[in-house]
Scaffold this motif. Structure first.
Motif, short mmCIF file in Angstrom:
data_model
loop_
_atom_site.label_atom_id
_atom_site.label_comp_id
_atom_site.label_asym_id
_atom_site.label_seq_id
_atom_site.Cartn_x
_atom_site.Cartn_y
_atom_site.Cartn_z
N VAL A 1 -5.54 -14.73 7.86
CA VAL A 1 -4.94 -14.69 6.52
C VAL A 1 -5.79 -13.85 5.58
O VAL A 1 -5.28 -13.01 4.81
CB VAL A 1 -4.76 -16.11 5.97
N LEU A 2 -7.11 -14.03 5.63
CA LEU A 2 -7.99 -13.28 4.74
C LEU A 2 -7.97 -11.79 5.05
O LEU A 2 -7.82 -10.96 4.14
CB LEU A 2 -9.42 -13.82 4.85
N VAL A 3 -8.11 -11.44 6.33
CA VAL A 3 -8.19 -10.03 6.70
C VAL A 3 -6.90 -9.30 6.38
O VAL A 3 -6.90 -8.24 5.71
CB VAL A 3 -8.55 -9.89 8.19
N PHE A 4 -5.77 -9.84 6.84
CA PHE A 4 -4.50 -9.15 6.59
C PHE A 4 -4.08 -9.26 5.13
O PHE A 4 -3.36 -8.38 4.62
CB PHE A 4 -3.42 -9.70 7.51
N GLY A 5 -4.48 -10.32 4.44
CA GLY A 5 -4.19 -10.41 3.01
C GLY A 5 -4.91 -9.32 2.23
O GLY A 5 -4.32 -8.66 1.36
N ILE A 6 -6.19 -9.12 2.53
CA ILE A 6 -6.95 -8.05 1.87
C ILE A 6 -6.37 -6.69 2.24
O ILE A 6 -6.24 -5.79 1.38
CB ILE A 6 -8.43 -8.15 2.25
N ALA A 7 -6.02 -6.51 3.52
CA ALA A 7 -5.43 -5.23 3.94
C ALA A 7 -4.11 -4.98 3.22
O ALA A 7 -3.83 -3.83 2.80
CB ALA A 7 -5.21 -5.24 5.46
N PHE A 8 -3.30 -6.00 3.03
CA PHE A 8 -2.03 -5.85 2.34
C PHE A 8 -2.25 -5.43 0.89
O PHE A 8 -1.55 -4.56 0.36
CB PHE A 8 -1.25 -7.16 2.41
#
Length: 323
Positions: free
Chosen positions: A115-122
């Motif tokens: 969630v953190l990684v893809f949230g930041i990427a988004f």
């Protein structure tokens, strides 16, 4: 060149815009050159962001797998800073308990990392596309509150499962009482605990609905043995036989393998018109073995009473007979 053609003509490249200059040199089209930032630069940047996010996520998940892996009977690295209340009496179930606990906690960390990684990427991709993030973050906060209210039970079950795992309140192989159901724990999840009772019924209990837990498999247990005798029996003789038989059984196999301390005869526990006189004895045993010890001691004591002629209590209104 007509005014119509001039209206479709794109502006010149800005200073320092390398992609614009490269496309202009290759195609000779000012429109394509000025659009190079959207056609080439931004897509490449977005692809690089996604690739980097996937690499970070993969590395983090492999690290978590390594921390939760139990090899050679050792405690997983992730569990070493946490409390472990699993009794050694569980034997082969110990490794299964540790493995499931580590795997469940690891799955939580994996989800958080994703969630953190893809949230930041988004967010980085939206910023790259020129989207104002303030309204997006505000909308996400409102949506999160709405989902939280709508899924209160799921969130409650999840949080209860997380704390239960971290505190090691119970695990696979433990005999627990959670109120409406009791039995041996077969599986522990973040939302559901699965247990099987003495009748073979499988119970699925939501973690958020568990208000209190009685665990019979932590530290030690106490085998309580109540032996009834008739009113005409010699209480002193019965007490002496009770202590002697229990001590002998506790010092010899198979009972000795489960006994932690010598038996203690407490004496007369109660006097009843239907059950006669009840003598009580307690033995400190390994967790989860109290019921087996109780059955073994009760059988030996009743046999010794029968040999000594100790009277039994009245049964269904009939007078006591010689045991």
């Amino acid at each position: 060149m007509t005014d119509l053609e001039l209206s479709f003509e794109a502006p010149d490249c800005e200073p320092g815009d390398n992609w614009c200059e490269i496309v202009d040199q290759l195609t000779g089209s000012q429109w394509l050159a000025s659009s190079a930032n959207w056609l080439i630069a931004k897509p490449i940047t977005i692809i690089l962001i996604l690739i980097f996010a996937m690499i970070v996520r993969t590395i983090a998940r492999r690290l978590i797998d390594r921390l939760t892996r139990a090899s050679g009977g050792r405690i997983p690295t992730l569990l070493r800073p946490l409390k472990e209340r699993a009794p050694q009496a569980l034997g082969t179930l110990m490794s299964e308990r540790r493995e499931q606990r580590a795997r469940t906690i690891g799955s939580v960390f994996k989800s958080i990392v994703s969630v953190l990684v893809f949230g930041i990427a988004f967010m980085m991709i939206l910023a790259e596309l020129g989207v104002n993030l303030a309204p997006v973050l505000a909308s996400a906060g409102i949506l999160g509150v709405a989902v939280g209210f709508g899924a209160q039970n799921v969130v409650k079950d999840f949080l209860s499962g997380v704390f239960m795992m971290l505190e090691d309140q119970y695990g696979v192989g433990d005999v627990v009482d959670v109120g409406e159901a009791s039995g041996t724990v077969e599986a522990v999840g973040l939302r559901i605990t699965t247990m099987r009772d003495v009748n073979g019924t499988v119970w699925y209990v939501r973690n958020g609905e568990i208000l209190r837990v009685g665990n019979s498999s932590q530290g030690f247990a106490v085998a309580v043995v109540d032996v009834p005798i008739g009113y005409g029996a010699d209480v002193g003789q019965a007490t002496e036989i009770l202590g002697r038989v229990a001590t002998y059984a506790a010092e010899n196999e198979p009972v000795s393998e489960d006994v932690l301390e010598p038996p203690e005869v407490l004496g007369v526990e109660r006097v009843s018109a239907t059950e006669g006189i009840t003598l009580r004895m307690t033995v400190k045993v390994r967790p989860g073995r109290q019921w087996a010890v109780q059955r073994s001691l009760r059988a030996r004591i009743m046999a010794a009473f029968e040999d000594a002629g100790i009277q039994g209590p009245m049964v269904r209104g009939f007078p006591a007979t010689e045991a």
